[in-house]
Every structure is written in structure tokens, then in C-alpha cells.
Design a protein around this motif. Structure first.
Motif, PDB file in Angstrom:
ATOM      1  N   LYS A   8      -8.740-111.241  48.293  1.00 34.15           N
ATOM      2  CA  LYS A   8      -8.451-110.868  49.539  1.00 34.15           C
ATOM      3  C   LYS A   8      -7.261-109.962  49.635  1.00 34.15           C
ATOM      4  O   LYS A   8      -6.318-110.487  48.873  1.00 34.15           O
ATOM      5  N   ASN A   9      -7.161-108.914  50.165  1.00 34.10           N
ATOM      6  CA  ASN A   9      -6.076-108.126  50.408  1.00 34.10           C
ATOM      7  C   ASN A   9      -5.851-107.167  49.027  1.00 34.10           C
ATOM      8  O   ASN A   9      -4.710-106.569  49.150  1.00 34.10           O
ATOM      9  N   GLU A  10      -6.805-107.483  48.110  1.00 35.96           N
ATOM     10  CA  GLU A  10      -6.522-106.483  46.832  1.00 35.96           C
ATOM     11  C   GLU A  10      -7.353-105.367  47.346  1.00 35.96           C
ATOM     12  O   GLU A  10      -8.193-105.369  47.908  1.00 35.96           O
ATOM     13  N   SER A  11      -7.052-104.060  46.388  1.00 41.27           N
ATOM     14  CA  SER A  11      -7.598-103.044  46.887  1.00 41.27           C
ATOM     15  C   SER A  11      -8.239-102.312  45.473  1.00 41.27           C
ATOM     16  O   SER A  11      -7.688-102.832  44.258  1.00 41.27           O
ATOM     17  N   ILE A  12      -8.937-101.287  45.288  1.00 38.87           N
ATOM     18  CA  ILE A  12      -9.579-100.387  44.622  1.00 38.87           C
ATOM     19  C   ILE A  12      -9.170 -98.896  44.726  1.00 38.87           C
ATOM     20  O   ILE A  12      -9.514 -98.750  46.013  1.00 38.87           O
ATOM     21  N   MET A  13      -8.604 -98.144  44.122  1.00 37.01           N
ATOM     22  CA  MET A  13      -8.422 -96.610  44.451  1.00 37.01           C
ATOM     23  C   MET A  13      -9.434 -95.955  43.654  1.00 37.01           C
ATOM     24  O   MET A  13      -9.869 -96.209  42.498  1.00 37.01           O
ATOM     25  N   ILE A  14     -10.272 -95.088  44.711  1.00 39.28           N
ATOM     26  CA  ILE A  14     -11.100 -93.997  43.832  1.00 39.28           C
ATOM     27  C   ILE A  14     -10.371 -92.719  44.176  1.00 39.28           C
ATOM     28  O   ILE A  14     -10.058 -92.236  45.178  1.00 39.28           O
TER      29      ILE A  14
END
Length: 77
Positions: A8-14
Motif C-alpha cells: 500500500k502507497n508504493e508505486s511503479i513508474m512507466i
């Protein structure tokens, strides 16, 4: 396919403009947030597939209209 684990609250960048963030995990459902440029369409897969099918059918119908138009043009010539 790239498979990543996120909490939760972690991201992935594209690239440098699209961020996918895990908002919540509730049972077997994951809620995600997507930040992307406004000029980029973002759809659920089933909606994307439906749009593609409609576009395919419209293209076929366009060909039908072209053939029909040609038939009528030949009759008036």
C-alpha cells in the motif's frame, strides 16, 4: 511480463510520466491509482477490448458503405 510486488502507497513508474500506485488492498481486490498525461487514454482491459471491437466493426461497416456507394454510382453512370 514483468511482475513486481508492491505494498500500500508504493508505486511503479512507466517511463517518466506514468505512475501506478497501490491505494488499498482489500481481500482479493487491489485498488490502484494511475497518474498519466491527460492526452493518454487509460481504460480497464475489458473496456479497451470493447472499444477495439467497435472500431473493428466500424471499419468493416465503412467498407460495406464504400461498396454500396460504388454499386449505386455504377447504376447512375
Amino acid at each position: 511480463m514483468l511482475v513486481l510486488s508492491r505494498k500500500k502507497n508504493e508505486s511503479i513508474m512507466i517511463g517518466s510520466t506514468i505512475e501506478i500506485k497501490v491505494i488499498a488492498v482489500e481481500g482479493d481486490q487491489v485498488k490502484i491509482g494511475i497518474e498519466a498525461p491527460r492526452n493518454l487514454d487509460v481504460h480497464r482491459k475489458e473496456i479497451f477490448d470493447a472499444i477495439q471491437e467497435e472500431n473493428r466493426l466500424a471499419t468493416l461497416n465503412q467498407r460495406d458503405w464504400g461498396a454500396l456507394k460504388q454499386i449505386f454510382q455504377n447504376k447512375t453512370d
